[in-house]
Write a protein that holds these residues in place. Structure first.
Motif, short mmCIF file in Angstrom:
data_model
loop_
_atom_site.label_atom_id
_atom_site.label_comp_id
_atom_site.label_asym_id
_atom_site.label_seq_id
_atom_site.Cartn_x
_atom_site.Cartn_y
_atom_site.Cartn_z
N LYS A 3 -10.13 -6.42 -10.99
CA LYS A 3 -10.59 -5.56 -9.90
C LYS A 3 -9.89 -4.20 -9.82
CE LYS A 3 -10.44 -9.42 -6.34
NZ LYS A 3 -10.07 -9.77 -5.29
N ASN A 4 -10.59 -3.22 -9.20
CA ASN A 4 -10.10 -1.88 -9.28
C ASN A 4 -8.84 -1.51 -8.47
OD1 ASN A 4 -10.75 -0.81 -6.72
ND2 ASN A 4 -12.88 -0.42 -7.30
N HIS A 5 -8.26 -0.74 -8.93
CA HIS A 5 -6.79 -0.42 -8.29
C HIS A 5 -6.90 -0.16 -6.76
CE1 HIS A 5 -2.93 1.21 -7.25
NE2 HIS A 5 -3.02 2.42 -7.83
N LEU A 6 -7.85 0.28 -6.12
CA LEU A 6 -8.07 0.23 -4.86
C LEU A 6 -8.05 -0.83 -4.18
CD1 LEU A 6 -8.29 2.15 -2.18
CD2 LEU A 6 -10.65 2.35 -2.63
N ASP A 7 -8.91 -1.78 -4.73
CA ASP A 7 -9.12 -3.43 -4.16
C ASP A 7 -7.91 -3.98 -4.20
OD1 ASP A 7 -11.88 -3.05 -3.68
OD2 ASP A 7 -12.57 -3.97 -5.51
N ILE A 8 -7.20 -3.81 -5.36
CA ILE A 8 -5.93 -4.59 -5.50
C ILE A 8 -4.93 -4.09 -4.33
CG2 ILE A 8 -3.63 -5.00 -6.86
CD1 ILE A 8 -5.82 -4.81 -9.23
N LYS A 9 -4.93 -2.72 -4.16
CA LYS A 9 -3.97 -2.23 -3.32
C LYS A 9 -4.29 -2.62 -1.90
CE LYS A 9 -2.24 2.24 -1.42
NZ LYS A 9 -0.99 2.68 -1.87
N ILE A 10 -5.60 -2.72 -1.32
CA ILE A 10 -5.97 -3.11 -0.05
C ILE A 10 -5.64 -4.54 -0.04
CG2 ILE A 10 -7.97 -3.76 1.18
CD1 ILE A 10 -9.37 -1.05 0.18
N HIS A 11 -6.06 -5.59 -0.94
CA HIS A 11 -5.72 -6.77 -0.98
C HIS A 11 -3.91 -6.98 -0.75
CE1 HIS A 11 -9.30 -8.70 -1.18
NE2 HIS A 11 -9.74 -7.80 -1.96
N HIS A 12 -3.33 -6.23 -1.29
CA HIS A 12 -1.67 -6.41 -1.38
C HIS A 12 -1.21 -6.01 0.10
CE1 HIS A 12 2.31 -4.53 -1.94
NE2 HIS A 12 2.60 -5.74 -2.58
N GLU A 13 -1.73 -4.97 0.38
CA GLU A 13 -1.44 -4.51 2.05
C GLU A 13 -1.76 -5.67 3.06
OE1 GLU A 13 -3.34 -0.67 2.21
OE2 GLU A 13 -1.73 0.19 1.23
N LYS A 14 -2.94 -6.23 2.72
CA LYS A 14 -3.28 -7.33 3.62
C LYS A 14 -2.29 -8.46 3.66
CE LYS A 14 -8.23 -6.47 4.22
NZ LYS A 14 -9.75 -6.97 4.03
N LYS A 17 1.02 -7.44 5.18
CA LYS A 17 0.80 -7.60 6.62
C LYS A 17 0.63 -8.96 7.38
CE LYS A 17 -2.13 -5.67 10.33
NZ LYS A 17 -3.26 -5.18 10.68
N LYS A 18 0.05 -9.85 6.64
CA LYS A 18 -0.17 -11.50 6.98
C LYS A 18 1.10 -12.11 6.94
CE LYS A 18 -3.22 -14.79 7.83
NZ LYS A 18 -4.25 -14.84 8.52
N VAL A 19 1.91 -11.75 5.85
CA VAL A 19 3.22 -12.24 5.64
C VAL A 19 4.36 -11.94 6.86
CG1 VAL A 19 5.22 -12.74 4.21
CG2 VAL A 19 2.98 -12.98 3.11
N CYS A 20 4.28 -10.65 6.97
CA CYS A 20 5.22 -10.10 7.95
C CYS A 20 4.76 -10.75 9.59
CB CYS A 20 5.38 -8.54 8.07
SG CYS A 20 6.11 -7.93 6.54
N GLU A 21 3.60 -10.83 9.62
CA GLU A 21 3.27 -11.31 11.01
C GLU A 21 3.39 -12.97 11.29
OE1 GLU A 21 -1.06 -10.23 10.92
OE2 GLU A 21 -0.52 -8.24 11.70
N THR A 22 3.02 -13.60 10.36
CA THR A 22 3.27 -15.00 10.27
C THR A 22 4.28 -15.52 10.06
OG1 THR A 22 2.40 -15.46 8.39
CG2 THR A 22 0.64 -15.25 10.10
N ASN A 23 5.23 -14.77 8.90
CA ASN A 23 6.58 -15.33 8.39
C ASN A 23 6.40 -16.53 7.62
OD1 ASN A 23 8.39 -13.38 9.34
ND2 ASN A 23 8.50 -14.54 11.12
N ILE A 24 4.97 -16.71 6.99
CA ILE A 24 4.65 -17.88 6.24
C ILE A 24 4.22 -17.32 4.73
CG2 ILE A 24 2.89 -19.66 6.10
CD1 ILE A 24 2.59 -19.76 8.94
#
Length: 50
Positions: A3-14, A17-24
């Motif tokens: 994947k390109n760098h932008l896709d990886i960055k977007i998926h990493h940020e998501k 965010k999901k881990v911080c919201e759910t603690n899972i």
């Protein structure tokens, strides 16, 4: 498939965010230990990649 760098960055940020919201965070483990995946872009202290 790479994947390109932008896709990886977007998926990493998501992911963060999901881990911080759910603690899972899920992992795979059996009697031997945890499943891991090494990076082919990281050089370890001993000079090995991954």
């Amino acid at each position: 498939m790479f994947k390109n760098h932008l896709d990886i960055k977007i998926h990493h940020e998501k992911f963060i965010k999901k881990v911080c919201e759910t603690n899972i965070v899920y992992s795979l483990k059996n009697e031997i230990g945890f499943a891991t995946s090494n990076s082919n872009q990281v050089v370890e202290e001993d000079g090995e990649t991954g």
